[in-house]
Scaffold this motif. Structure first.
Motif, PDB file in Angstrom:
ATOM      1  N   THR A  98     -59.479  47.755  74.685  1.00  0.00           N
ATOM      2  CA  THR A  98     -59.151  49.202  74.885  1.00  0.00           C
ATOM      3  C   THR A  98     -58.457  49.546  73.946  1.00  0.00           C
ATOM      4  O   THR A  98     -58.055  50.942  73.755  1.00  0.00           O
ATOM      5  CB  THR A  98     -58.462  48.486  76.612  1.00  0.00           C
ATOM      6  N   CYS A 105     -62.695  47.709  81.437  1.00  0.00           N
ATOM      7  CA  CYS A 105     -61.789  46.556  80.554  1.00  0.00           C
ATOM      8  C   CYS A 105     -61.773  45.367  81.969  1.00  0.00           C
ATOM      9  O   CYS A 105     -61.818  45.870  83.040  1.00  0.00           O
ATOM     10  CB  CYS A 105     -60.709  47.671  81.053  1.00  0.00           C
ATOM     11  N   ASP A 106     -61.772  44.156  81.024  1.00  0.00           N
ATOM     12  CA  ASP A 106     -61.191  42.969  82.046  1.00  0.00           C
ATOM     13  C   ASP A 106     -60.054  43.221  81.448  1.00  0.00           C
ATOM     14  O   ASP A 106     -59.664  41.662  80.374  1.00  0.00           O
ATOM     15  CB  ASP A 106     -62.347  41.858  81.860  1.00  0.00           C
ATOM     16  N   ALA A 107     -58.602  42.926  82.348  1.00  0.00           N
ATOM     17  CA  ALA A 107     -57.796  42.352  81.885  1.00  0.00           C
ATOM     18  C   ALA A 107     -57.237  41.139  81.312  1.00  0.00           C
ATOM     19  O   ALA A 107     -56.258  41.274  80.339  1.00  0.00           O
ATOM     20  CB  ALA A 107     -56.603  43.149  82.357  1.00  0.00           C
ATOM     21  N   LEU A 141     -54.278  51.799  83.129  1.00  0.00           N
ATOM     22  CA  LEU A 141     -55.030  50.788  84.037  1.00  0.00           C
ATOM     23  C   LEU A 141     -55.418  51.226  85.601  1.00  0.00           C
ATOM     24  O   LEU A 141     -54.269  51.515  86.287  1.00  0.00           O
ATOM     25  CB  LEU A 141     -54.125  49.430  84.194  1.00  0.00           C
ATOM     26  N   MET A 150     -52.781  42.069  80.930  1.00  0.00           N
ATOM     27  CA  MET A 150     -53.660  42.475  80.225  1.00  0.00           C
ATOM     28  C   MET A 150     -52.911  42.632  78.786  1.00  0.00           C
ATOM     29  O   MET A 150     -52.638  41.930  78.099  1.00  0.00           O
ATOM     30  CB  MET A 150     -53.056  44.310  80.342  1.00  0.00           C
ATOM     31  N   ASP A 186     -57.497  50.973  89.562  1.00  0.00           N
ATOM     32  CA  ASP A 186     -58.734  50.262  90.178  1.00  0.00           C
ATOM     33  C   ASP A 186     -58.902  51.110  90.544  1.00  0.00           C
ATOM     34  O   ASP A 186     -58.452  52.312  92.482  1.00  0.00           O
ATOM     35  CB  ASP A 186     -57.238  49.440  91.305  1.00  0.00           C
ATOM     36  N   GLY A 210     -52.955  45.328  87.258  1.00  0.00           N
ATOM     37  CA  GLY A 210     -53.142  44.263  85.917  1.00  0.00           C
ATOM     38  C   GLY A 210     -52.098  44.642  84.632  1.00  0.00           C
ATOM     39  O   GLY A 210     -52.729  43.872  83.354  1.00  0.00           O
ATOM     40  N   ASN A 220     -60.584  48.699  85.420  1.00  0.00           N
ATOM     41  CA  ASN A 220     -60.180  47.298  85.201  1.00  0.00           C
ATOM     42  C   ASN A 220     -60.976  47.018  86.631  1.00  0.00           C
ATOM     43  O   ASN A 220     -61.398  48.022  87.553  1.00  0.00           O
ATOM     44  CB  ASN A 220     -58.897  46.961  85.849  1.00  0.00           C
ATOM     45  N   MET A 235     -52.817  40.733  88.504  1.00  0.00           N
ATOM     46  CA  MET A 235     -54.402  40.545  89.210  1.00  0.00           C
ATOM     47  C   MET A 235     -54.344  39.242  89.703  1.00  0.00           C
ATOM     48  O   MET A 235     -54.308  38.565  89.534  1.00  0.00           O
ATOM     49  CB  MET A 235     -55.136  40.430  87.908  1.00  0.00           C
ATOM     50  N   SER A 289     -59.207  43.671  75.818  1.00  0.00           N
ATOM     51  CA  SER A 289     -57.612  44.048  76.233  1.00  0.00           C
ATOM     52  C   SER A 289     -58.108  45.087  75.224  1.00  0.00           C
ATOM     53  O   SER A 289     -57.374  46.217  74.565  1.00  0.00           O
ATOM     54  CB  SER A 289     -56.403  42.863  76.629  1.00  0.00           C
TER      55      SER A 289
END
Length: 208
Positions: free
Chosen positions: A188, A177-179, A121, A41, A123, A37, A149, A1, A185
């Motif tokens: 998730t 989610c913000d890996a 995941l 993660m 994008d 990502g 993500n 990422m 994480s």
């Protein structure tokens, strides 16, 4: 990422041993296209130093690999990422991140073996790379949740629009989610475990 800041661990957070109380170890796979990502993660949530198999990207991949984000991405996973997280005193998850480049997808079959479930995941700038990923999981009957993500410049879509675009059944969870962050994480993964529990409960009720 391609994020400037990250809380990805740089060393072990605990001794690389299972707690004495652990009664079950579950295999979970983290899947997705190139650069979504997965390595981030696994690294952000793992309580041990994660095993990675990243190699430097070279000109040999031009015309073969997905070059999205190649201006800033300099390495790619060529085998797998591996980490571990303790959910409860009794339950431990082993995390296997799959390579995103299509030429390494032949490794997925081995990584899917014995997996209880998966996190996909995605994008939102490149939803199309998720279609084959989801199709492979469905073919193998591996339950999964979808994690969007949150790249800073990625467009945001309502959940139902994403569900329609990805052709997902209503029962498949879709979460943000913000890996980069351990808490996000972990949340998730908890969503996945709750989903797996609901599937097991439904199957048990059906047999009764």
């Amino acid at each position: 990422m391609d994020f400037k800041s990250s809380d990805t661990i740089t060393g072990p957070r605990s001794e690389d041993v299972l707690p004495d109380t652990a009664a079950a170890a579950v295999k979970i796979v983290i899947v997705g296209g190139f650069g979504v990502g997965k390595t981030t993660m696994v690294g952000s949530v793992s309580e041990i130093r994660p095993l990675t198999t990243e190699e430097t990207m070279t000109k040999a991949g031009i015309g073969i690999d997905d070059d999205y984000g190649s201006a800033s991405k300099t390495a790619t996973t060529v085998a797998m990422d591996f980490g571990r997280i303790t959910i409860t005193d009794q339950l431990v998850l082993y995390l296997f991140g799959t390579p995103g480049q299509e030429r390494f997808w032949f490794l997925w079959n081995g990584l899917f073996e014995g997996a209880l479930g998966a996190v996909v995941l995605i994008d939102t700038r490149r939803l199309q790379v998720s279609f084959d990923v989801i199709g492979r999981l469905e073919e193998r009957g591996v339950p999964f949740v979808v994690a969007v993500n949150e790249f800073p410049d990625a467009p945001r879509y309502p959940v139902e629009e994403l569900r329609t675009a990805l052709d997902l059944p209503q029962d498949v969870p879709i979460v943000q989610c913000d890996a980069r962050t351990r808490a996000s994480s972990r949340d998730t993964l908890m969503t996945l475990m709750q989903f797996l529990h609901s599937l097991a409960t439904t199957a048990s009720d059906t047999r009764s």
